[in-house]
Motif scaffolding. Structure first.
Motif, PDB file in Angstrom:
ATOM      1  N   GLY A 334     -21.613 -22.701   0.789  1.00  0.00           N
ATOM      2  CA  GLY A 334     -22.659 -23.604   1.231  1.00  0.00           C
ATOM      3  C   GLY A 334     -23.021 -23.422   2.695  1.00  0.00           C
ATOM      4  N   GLY A 375     -23.472 -28.488   2.110  1.00  0.00           N
ATOM      5  CA  GLY A 375     -24.022 -27.206   2.552  1.00  0.00           C
ATOM      6  C   GLY A 375     -25.373 -27.331   3.236  1.00  0.00           C
ATOM      7  N   THR A 378     -24.254 -27.966   6.917  1.00  0.00           N
ATOM      8  CA  THR A 378     -23.236 -27.184   7.628  1.00  0.00           C
ATOM      9  C   THR A 378     -23.861 -25.941   8.222  1.00  0.00           C
ATOM     10  N   PHE A 381     -26.324 -21.731   8.145  1.00  0.00           N
ATOM     11  CA  PHE A 381     -27.543 -21.845   7.358  1.00  0.00           C
ATOM     12  C   PHE A 381     -27.541 -23.148   6.589  1.00  0.00           C
TER      13      PHE A 381
HETATM   14 NA    NA Z   1     -24.911 -24.668   5.174  1.00  0.00          NA
END
Ligand code: NA
Ligand code: NA
Lengths: 435, 320, 175
Positions: A334, A375, A378, A381
């Protein structure tokens, strides 16, 4: 080619290309083509085109453009601004009240759309100016909006839950219910955190000097009716028994259009704008599915999935540690990948293992989904990071990372609790489904 | 046993990995082939979508992306109409023996093989997955009860149910559980009781209609023609025998499970087994043969021939 | 040459816009199916089949439009650097990878369509309507993507040689 070499080759090339800025969709498809040529020559190319057709022909995926449509239309309409006004008026004089209202607003928006784009961007666009005016701490605001925005794919409807349903064969209705249960819990945790932090540091989120009158409050409620109507149409038609998720998405799209038309906002320009934006947003998601389906078919056809499963089993971690390990992988993926890509690449490996180990697959997939939400916020990306940056271009990306950190921690804690106490999700879903 | 295989084939199934029958029937057949050929023919088993999506398995076998497949003939009725006869038509054979002599002794399989061969695919033959059962939310007993009955059905059975007055609905497998729970459909067939059980239909329905609408629904094993021709007559013979044995095992295991699960349906899920009026099956037979005739007109070369055999079969066994 | 490339852009854009209206047809068909089932207890056989056809075509045909709108997301860690030549090189890599994929799809997509046409393939539901139009849509969609990708590839080549010759980049964020 040995499965070790295959795995390192395919994933290594994929990661390298992504890091070099190749679109995830193209990288998945391109790597699939190159490796199938190495493995089988031109005769091996047929599954590539079959992968595209599979995606085209999936009636479940038809829900994606429709849930996107709802989000885009709401973002373009005054419906969402009026709704925010209601939360604004009701947020009152409490410290942090406006941010609590903004979080609630994001949750309501999440119940009307299927992706995080609309919930995050719209919340930011309508909510930030008034909090700015009142002197709220920018970091606090950005972090909260980024985290609350992830509810867009957790609280149903949700395009990622649909892709999970397509990949695993689990009932989308049950997945939606799992998303709802976990989404409401995470919402409560975010609200509690915001309230606590505002209490400890009132200057970061000062309350209004004068509250709204009761008359104003009651009048503002009028704006809540159309969104509630839309939510009831979509969720009730799924949960109470009128329509399949795909059908509900179309009914929802129609309901949104009607609600906006009732306000006289459906102009030719509005239609054009909503139609085109829905297309390009859908195109992004669907073409990742095209690429990932091709990638997985090559990898799995060459024995990669079986190799991964054998490899994971051979770690001899014991069933629980294995489950935790798989969720950790989802979390790490993620950080770098798009959620739809993660679902299509990881679940074909994980899901049969979860079934084989005798765990509740729904429980596993809902926690997996929570990890996908994490995700979104975080580094490096994450879509919501990207959206926050566009909402507040002058804020540095590192400041945005920092603003999100406490929320990443909170959501991780929620995920850990869901993992440690499966009955929270399983009983929650059973209770809601039982009526 | 440590001999290097002379042939290694990739075989993909439509059965989901993690089900008991994936291991007990599909994987077991692969192991039996390996043992019987003394390790010379090794079958690498692949789960659905492993190499290619299920709907494109026929093409993949034809083109050699897969060497063989263990799958469901009804997927190809859009390209090979006679494939539907391999699956079976509602109200026709009652026992495995009936199905078997129709295919192997009356010559239906030969006709079907010709049609597949035209597509560069060898049709090894059928294996039975027991009967076709309907899970229902309503206690459907008579022909009258079928009026407006929303049943999830596809292919030729859907046409038969439509003639019976029902309203066939074609929603996807993923939406089925929900569809039953919420009343998008009133009933559904998904293979036999055991297969439907795997979809958790017992949780959202109250009735199972008896008897089965068809005694034996068949799946199939198909093989890339070039790969088939590479084999010697010894290996060909082994494949034929193993498949026939697999069909018996599969049929028996599924039927056994069907019975155990019907017991559990009544005991643990407070469900009910509804005995349908005999006139229902009479009507089903009549309409089923009508559908067979209609399809025969569209594909006289293969479906037409098998339709003739089926008519003979129905008369011979006293069903019509 | 830049004029030719711009003309291709315009065509892809116009075609994509036209196709994007399919979503409305999809909404109407699905809602109609729900109404027919609940109000008239008469679910159709064609409803689900044509929902699949409409959205299937929509998915594949909006690819080139999405590309033009910058919708196929990329990780921009190394992107948007100060060096226009380096940026052009990364664009080149991006579209070269797309070319590899699309060449395979166009090559296989042709025989996929052609076989469906030749065998008069119909779907396997009770509907039994022809499938070749969907497969034609697939072929058109990936061909459109191939052409648009080639255009961008040429642009990036120009950019590597002479960055000043390129029009400024489109960039937008959309919910
Ligand atoms: Na991410
Ligand atoms: Na949502």
């Amino acid at each position: 080619m040995s499965p070790e070499l295959l795995t390192m080759g395919m994933f290594g090339t994929l990661v390298a290309l992504i890091m070099l800025g190749v679109s995830l969709s193209y990288a998945l498809g391109g790597v699939a083509v190159v490796f199938t040529l190495i493995l089988h020559g031109p005769d091996g190319l047929f599954p590539m085109v079959a992968a595209v057709f599979e995606t085209m022909w999936s009636i479940l995926l038809a829900a994606i453009p429709l849930f996107v449509f709802m989000g885009v239309a709401l973002a373009r309409s005054q419906v969402s601004r009026d709704l925010y006004q209601a939360f604004y008026v009701w947020s009152g004089r409490v410290n942090g009240g406006l941010l609590l209202g903004t979080t609630g607003f994001a949750a309501v928006l999440s119940a009307m759309t299927g992706s995080c784009a609309a919930s995050t961007l719209t919340t930011g666009m309508v909510g930030m100016p008034s909090m700015e005016k009142r002197g709220y701490n920018r970091q606090f605001v950005l972090g909260t909006i980024g985290a609350a925005g992830t509810l867009g794919i957790l609280i149903p409807p949700s395009i990622t839950l649909i892709v999970i349903g397509m990949t695993t064969g689990l009932s989308v209705g049950k997945l939606f219910m799992g998303g709802l249960v976990s989404g409401l819990i995470i919402l409560a945790v975010i609200l509690a955190y915001v309230a606590l932090r505002a209490r400890l540091d009132p200057s970061s989120a000062p309350g209004a000097p004068v509250g709204a009158t009761w008359k104003e409050k009651v009048l503002a409620l009028k704006a809540v009716i159309p969104p509630l109507g839309i939510i009831v149409v979509v969720l009730a038609s799924i949960f109470l028994g009128l329509a399949t998720p795909t059908e509900a998405s179309a009914v929802g799209a129609l309901a949104v259009t009607v609600a906006i038309a009732a306000r006289g906002e459906v102009t030719r320009e509005f239609i054009r704008d909503v139609t085109y934006t829905t297309a390009s947003t859908t195109g992004m998601a669907i073409w990742i599915v095209f690429g990932a389906t091709a990638f997985v078919s090559v990898y799995s056809g060459a024995g990669g999935i079986k190799f991964m499963q054998d490899f994971l089993f051979a770690l001899d971690l014991g069933p629980w540690a294995l489950i935790v390990f798989m969720q950790l992988i989802a979390l790490v993926l993620g950080m770098f990948l798009d959620p739809i890509g993660i679902i299509l690449m990881a679940l074909p490996v994980f899901y049969p293992m979860v079934v084989k180990l005798g765990f509740d697959p729904l429980w596993f997939c809902v926690i997996f989904q929570v990890n996908l939400c994490i995700g979104y916020i975080t580094p490096p990306f994450g879509y919501n990071i990207f959206y926050l940056k566009s909402l507040s271009p002058e804020t540095s990306i590192y400041t945005i990372y920092r603003s999100l950190f406490p929320f990443v921690f909170l959501m991780l804690a929620c995920g850990a609790v869901f993992l440690a106490f499966p009955s929270i999700l399983t009983q929650g879903v059973a209770f809601m489904m039982g009526g | 046993q440590d001999k290097k295989p002379r042939f290694r084939w990739r075989m993909q199934t439509h059965w989901p990995q993690g089900t008991w029958y994936y291991d007990a029937i599909f994987k077991k057949m692969a192991e039996e082939i390996k043992a019987a050929t003394d390790g010379e023919l090794e079958i690498e088993v692949h789960h659905p979508g492993s190499v290619v999506r299920t709907g494109d398995v026929l093409r993949a076998v034809q083109r050699g992306n897969l060497d063989s497949a263990f799958t469901w003939p009804a997927y190809w009725i859009g390209q090979i109409p006679v494939a539907g006869h391999l699956n079976g038509n509602l109200g026709t054979w009652d026992s495995h023996e009936e199905m078997h002599f129709f295919m192997y002794d009356m010559g239906a399989l030969d006709v079907i093989r010709e049609a597949y061969a035209e597509r560069g695919v060898y049709q090894l033959g059928p294996y039975s997955a027991a009967g076709l059962a309907v899970f229902s939310k309503k206690p459907v007993k008579t022909v009258e009860d079928f009026k407006g009955f929303k049943i999830r059905s596809t292919g030729t059975p859907a046409k038969v149910f439509e003639k019976l007055g029902a309203a066939p609905v074609a929603i996807s497998g993923e939406e089925l559980y929900q569809g039953l729970q919420t009343g998008v459909v009133d009933g559904v067939h998904w293979g036999g009781v055991a297969a439907g059980w795997g979809m958790s239909f017992q949780e959202v329905t109250s009735y199972i209609l008896r008897p089965n609408f068809l005694g034996h629904t068949n799946s199939e094993v198909i093989i890339n023609m070039k790969k088939w021709n590479e084999l010697g007559s010894d290996h060909k013979q082994i494949l034929d025998s193993v498949l026939r044995a697999t069909s018996i095992n599969s049929s028996a295991l599924f039927t056994y499970n069907d019975h155990k699960l019907m017991q559990s349906f009544v005991k643990d899920f407070k469900g009910q087994l509804v005995q349908m009026d005999p006139t229902v099956m009479q009507q089903v037979r009549k309409y089923s043969m009508e559908v067979v005739e209609e399809d025969a007109k569209r594909d006289p070369k293969y479906s037409g021939k098998v339709a003739g055999l089926l008519k003979e079969f129905m008369g011979l066994t006293g069903k019509m | 040459m830049m004029k030719l490339l711009a003309a291709v852009d315009r065509f892809s854009l116009a075609f994509g816009k036209l196709v994007s209206y399919l979503v409305w047809i999809g909404i109407v068909i699905v809602v109609l199916e729900v109404v027919l089932r609940y109000v008239f207890n008469a679910p159709t056989v064609w409803g689900p089949g044509y929902t699949q056809r409409i959205f299937g075509a929509y998915f594949v045909l909006i690819g080139a439009y999405t590309l033009l709108q910058g919708g196929h997301v990329r990780v921009d860690l190394l992107l948007n650097t100060r060096s226009p030549r380096w940026n052009a090189f990364l664009d080149f890599l991006n579209y070269a990878v797309l070319m590899v994929w699309m060449l395979a799809l166009v090559y296989e997509g042709w025989s996929y369509f052609q076989e469906s046409w030749e065998f008069s393939e119909v779907d396997d539901s009770a509907l039994g309507h022809p499938l070749w139009p969907v497969k034609l849509a697939l072929l058109l969609g990936v061909t459109g993507m191939l052409v648009q990708g080639a255009v961008e590839l040429l642009r990036s080549l120009v950019g590597m040689v002479d960055p000043a010759a390129l029009p400024p980049k489109r960039q937008e964020v959309q919910p």
